[in-house]
Scaffold this motif. Structure first.
Motif, PDB file in Angstrom:
ATOM      1  N   PHE A  76       0.829  -1.206   0.000  1.00 33.65           N
ATOM      2  CA  PHE A  76       0.000   0.000   0.000  1.00 33.65           C
ATOM      3  C   PHE A  76       0.864   1.256   0.000  1.00 33.65           C
ATOM      4  O   PHE A  76       0.605   2.208  -0.740  1.00 33.65           O
ATOM      5  CB  PHE A  76      -0.920  -0.007   1.222  1.00 33.65           C
ATOM      6  CG  PHE A  76      -1.662   1.285   1.416  1.00 33.65           C
ATOM      7  CD1 PHE A  76      -2.785   1.577   0.653  1.00 33.65           C
ATOM      8  CD2 PHE A  76      -1.234   2.223   2.354  1.00 33.65           C
ATOM      9  CE1 PHE A  76      -3.454   2.774   0.824  1.00 33.65           C
ATOM     10  CE2 PHE A  76      -1.909   3.413   2.527  1.00 33.65           C
ATOM     11  CZ  PHE A  76      -3.027   3.686   1.762  1.00 33.65           C
ATOM     12  N   ARG A  83       2.426   1.760  -3.483  1.00 36.15           N
ATOM     13  CA  ARG A  83       1.432   2.267  -4.441  1.00 36.15           C
ATOM     14  C   ARG A  83       1.094   3.718  -4.151  1.00 36.15           C
ATOM     15  O   ARG A  83       0.943   4.527  -5.068  1.00 36.15           O
ATOM     16  CB  ARG A  83       0.168   1.411  -4.391  1.00 36.15           C
ATOM     17  CG  ARG A  83       0.329   0.006  -4.957  1.00 36.15           C
ATOM     18  CD  ARG A  83      -1.038  -0.609  -5.242  1.00 36.15           C
ATOM     19  NE  ARG A  83      -1.862  -0.629  -4.047  1.00 36.15           N
ATOM     20  CZ  ARG A  83      -1.904  -1.637  -3.176  1.00 36.15           C
ATOM     21  NH1 ARG A  83      -1.133  -2.703  -3.372  1.00 36.15           N
ATOM     22  NH2 ARG A  83      -2.704  -1.597  -2.128  1.00 36.15           N
ATOM     23  N   ARG A  84       0.956   4.026  -2.879  1.00 35.30           N
ATOM     24  CA  ARG A  84       0.613   5.391  -2.496  1.00 35.30           C
ATOM     25  C   ARG A  84       1.724   6.363  -2.896  1.00 35.30           C
ATOM     26  O   ARG A  84       1.446   7.461  -3.402  1.00 35.30           O
ATOM     27  CB  ARG A  84       0.404   5.443  -0.976  1.00 35.30           C
ATOM     28  CG  ARG A  84      -0.049   6.789  -0.460  1.00 35.30           C
ATOM     29  CD  ARG A  84      -1.502   7.002  -0.755  1.00 35.30           C
ATOM     30  NE  ARG A  84      -1.839   8.404  -0.607  1.00 35.30           N
ATOM     31  CZ  ARG A  84      -3.071   8.862  -0.511  1.00 35.30           C
ATOM     32  NH1 ARG A  84      -4.076   8.042  -0.568  1.00 35.30           N
ATOM     33  NH2 ARG A  84      -3.297  10.143  -0.398  1.00 35.30           N
ATOM     34  N   THR A  85       2.965   5.968  -2.686  1.00 36.00           N
ATOM     35  CA  THR A  85       4.094   6.825  -3.044  1.00 36.00           C
ATOM     36  C   THR A  85       4.179   7.035  -4.543  1.00 36.00           C
ATOM     37  O   THR A  85       4.384   8.163  -5.016  1.00 36.00           O
ATOM     38  CB  THR A  85       5.406   6.216  -2.531  1.00 36.00           C
ATOM     39  OG1 THR A  85       5.329   6.063  -1.109  1.00 36.00           O
ATOM     40  CG2 THR A  85       6.587   7.106  -2.868  1.00 36.00           C
ATOM     41  N   ARG A  92       1.747   6.805  -6.720  1.00 39.33           N
ATOM     42  CA  ARG A  92       0.618   7.638  -7.138  1.00 39.33           C
ATOM     43  C   ARG A  92       0.862   9.104  -6.807  1.00 39.33           C
ATOM     44  O   ARG A  92       0.523   9.999  -7.600  1.00 39.33           O
ATOM     45  CB  ARG A  92      -0.662   7.137  -6.473  1.00 39.33           C
ATOM     46  CG  ARG A  92      -1.930   7.752  -7.038  1.00 39.33           C
ATOM     47  CD  ARG A  92      -3.151   6.918  -6.758  1.00 39.33           C
ATOM     48  NE  ARG A  92      -3.359   6.729  -5.328  1.00 39.33           N
ATOM     49  CZ  ARG A  92      -3.403   5.545  -4.739  1.00 39.33           C
ATOM     50  NH1 ARG A  92      -3.229   4.449  -5.445  1.00 39.33           N
ATOM     51  NH2 ARG A  92      -3.612   5.451  -3.437  1.00 39.33           N
ATOM     52  N   ALA A 118      -2.559  11.464   2.640  1.00 35.89           N
ATOM     53  CA  ALA A 118      -1.805  10.333   3.194  1.00 35.89           C
ATOM     54  C   ALA A 118      -2.036  10.214   4.699  1.00 35.89           C
ATOM     55  O   ALA A 118      -2.202   9.111   5.235  1.00 35.89           O
ATOM     56  CB  ALA A 118      -0.322  10.494   2.887  1.00 35.89           C
ATOM     57  N   ASP A 155      -5.333   8.584   5.357  1.00 33.22           N
ATOM     58  CA  ASP A 155      -5.262   7.131   5.217  1.00 33.22           C
ATOM     59  C   ASP A 155      -4.674   6.475   6.467  1.00 33.22           C
ATOM     60  O   ASP A 155      -5.145   5.428   6.920  1.00 33.22           O
ATOM     61  CB  ASP A 155      -4.412   6.750   3.999  1.00 33.22           C
ATOM     62  CG  ASP A 155      -5.120   7.050   2.690  1.00 33.22           C
ATOM     63  OD1 ASP A 155      -6.356   7.186   2.717  1.00 33.22           O
ATOM     64  OD2 ASP A 155      -4.443   7.172   1.655  1.00 33.22           O
ATOM     65  N   GLN A 181      -5.125  -1.859   3.643  1.00 34.72           N
ATOM     66  CA  GLN A 181      -4.056  -0.933   3.291  1.00 34.72           C
ATOM     67  C   GLN A 181      -2.692  -1.607   3.195  1.00 34.72           C
ATOM     68  O   GLN A 181      -1.786  -1.049   2.622  1.00 34.72           O
ATOM     69  CB  GLN A 181      -3.981   0.194   4.346  1.00 34.72           C
ATOM     70  CG  GLN A 181      -5.200   1.094   4.330  1.00 34.72           C
ATOM     71  CD  GLN A 181      -5.090   2.204   5.350  1.00 34.72           C
ATOM     72  OE1 GLN A 181      -4.183   2.220   6.168  1.00 34.72           O
ATOM     73  NE2 GLN A 181      -6.001   3.137   5.320  1.00 34.72           N
TER      74      GLN A 181
END
Length: 305
Positions: A2, A5-7, A9, A287, A290, A304
Motif C-alpha cells: 500500500f 502504491r501510495r508513493t 501515485r 496520506a 489514510d 491498506q
C-alpha cells in the motif's frame, strides 16, 4: 504494498502538476514585459529572454526544469533573484495563521452542527442548519469575504477590513475561509451519522436503555467519523487554495497573495513552486487521512497493507 502504491501515485500526481503548470506558464505570455520598462528596445528584451533561458525550445526548457528539480534546485524569482523556496516559506506562516484556525473552526463547528441536524431529522432545526450549510458551500470565497467586510467593517464597524498583524485583522479572513469548510463537514457528518443510527447495533444499544447521548456519541458518532476524516483531509487543500483569493480580498501578506502576484507578473519559477507546494500539501494531507483510518478502524489495516 500500500505504501509503495501510495508513493508512486503521489509522485505521478506531482509530475502531472509540474508538467501542466510548466506548459501553462510558458503559453501565458512574455515575462520580460513586466521585468523592464515598456519602451525597452526589442534587442534588450531578447537578451533578457536568453538570460532567463526562454529562447530555448520548450522541450529543452522542460527537461532542464525536471533535472533541476531532481537536484533540489527549484529556481530563483525572475524579479528578486532570490530562491523561490526562501520567498515562499517567508510568506507561509501568514497563510498558516489563517488556514489552521479556519480548519480547527470547521472541525469544532461542523461536526456538532451535523450531529445536531441528524438527531433532529426533518425538524425545523435540521432544515435550518442544512439550508445555511447549503448557502455556505455555494457562496464563493471572494463574495463571502466582501459581504463580511460590508457587514462587520463598514456597517457595524466592529472589525478592520484588511491588513495583518493583529487578531482583529485575522478574524474576517478566518471566517471567510472556514465557513465553506464548516458547511461541508456538517453536511457529511449529518449524512454519515444518519446512516450509522439506522444500524441494528445502534438500535440495540438504544433498546437496552442507554442514555441518548451515549448512543449518539459512543455508538453513533464514533463510527460515523471515518467518512468525515476524508473531507477534513480534502479541506486542507481547499483552505490552502482558498487562501489565494481570501488573502487578495483582505490584503493579507501570505503565500496565496504571493501566488497571485506571481501570476500577474508572470514570475514563472515562483508560480511553479507555489503550485507544486500546494499540491504536495494536499497529497500529504490525504496520506495522513489514510493513516488515521488505520488507527481508528483496525478493519482497514488489512486493506491498506
Amino acid at each position: 504494498m500500500f505504501a509503495v502504491r501510495r508513493t508512486l501515485r503521489a509522485l505521478l500526481t506531482l509530475w502531472i502538476v509540474v508538467t501542466v503548470v510548466f506548459v501553462a506558464t510558458r503559453i501565458s505570455g512574455d515575462p520580460t514585459y513586466h521585468l523592464v520598462p515598456p519602451d525597452t528596445p526589442e534587442a534588450q528584451r531578447e537578451m533578457l529572454r536568453e538570460q532567463l533561458g526562454l529562447t530555448r525550445p520548450l522541450i529543452v526548457q522542460y527537461a532542464d526544469y525536471l533535472s533541476r528539480i531532481a537536484q533540489g534546485d527549484l529556481g530563483h524569482s525572475f524579479f528578486s533573484g532570490r530562491p523561490v523556496v526562501e520567498i515562499y516559506f517567508e510568506r507561509l506562516p501568514a497563510t498558516l495563521s489563517l488556514a489552521v484556525p479556519a480548519l480547527l473552526l470547521a472541525i469544532l463547528a461542523g461536526i456538532p452542527i451535523g450531529t445536531l441536524a441528524a438527531v433532529n431529522l426533518n425538524r425545523p432545526v435540521d432544515r435550518g442548519l442544512m439550508a445555511m450549510s447549503f448557502v455556505g458551500q455555494s457562496v464563493p470565497n471572494f463574495v463571502l469575504g466582501i459581504v463580511l467586510i460590508l457587514i462587520f467593517s463598514f456597517a457595524l464597524q466592529w472589525l478592520p477590513s484588511g491588513g495583518a498583524g493583529t487578531i482583529e485583522q485575522a478574524i474576517l479572513p478566518i471566517l471567510t475561509l472556514g465557513i465553506a469548510s464548516i458547511a461541508g463537514i456538517a453536511r457529511l457528518t449529518r449524512s454519515s451519522l444518519l446512516d450509522v443510527l439506522g444500524q441494528d447495533y445502534v438500535r440495540f444499544a438504544s433498546a437496552k436503555g442507554l442514555p441518548p447521548s451515549v448512543v449518539i456519541l459512543k455508538h453513533g458518532l464514533r463510527n460515523a467519523i471515518l467518512p468525515v476524516l476524508t473531507i477534513v483531509g480534502l479541506q486542507v487543500g481547499t483552505l490552502i487554495g482558498g487562501a489565494v483569493v481570501v488573502e487578495a480580498v483582505f490584503s493579507w501578506p501570505g503565500a496565496g497573495r504571493l501566488l497571485v502576484s506571481a501570476v500577474l507578473q508572470r514570475d514563472f519559477p515562483m508560480l511553479q513552486f507555489g503550485v507544486l507546494a500546494v499540491a504536495a500539501t494536499v497529497i500529504l494531507a490525504n496520506a495522513l487521512v489514510d493513516i488515521s483510518y488505520g488507527l481508528l478502524d483496525p478493519r482497514t489495516r488489512g486493506v491498506q497493507s
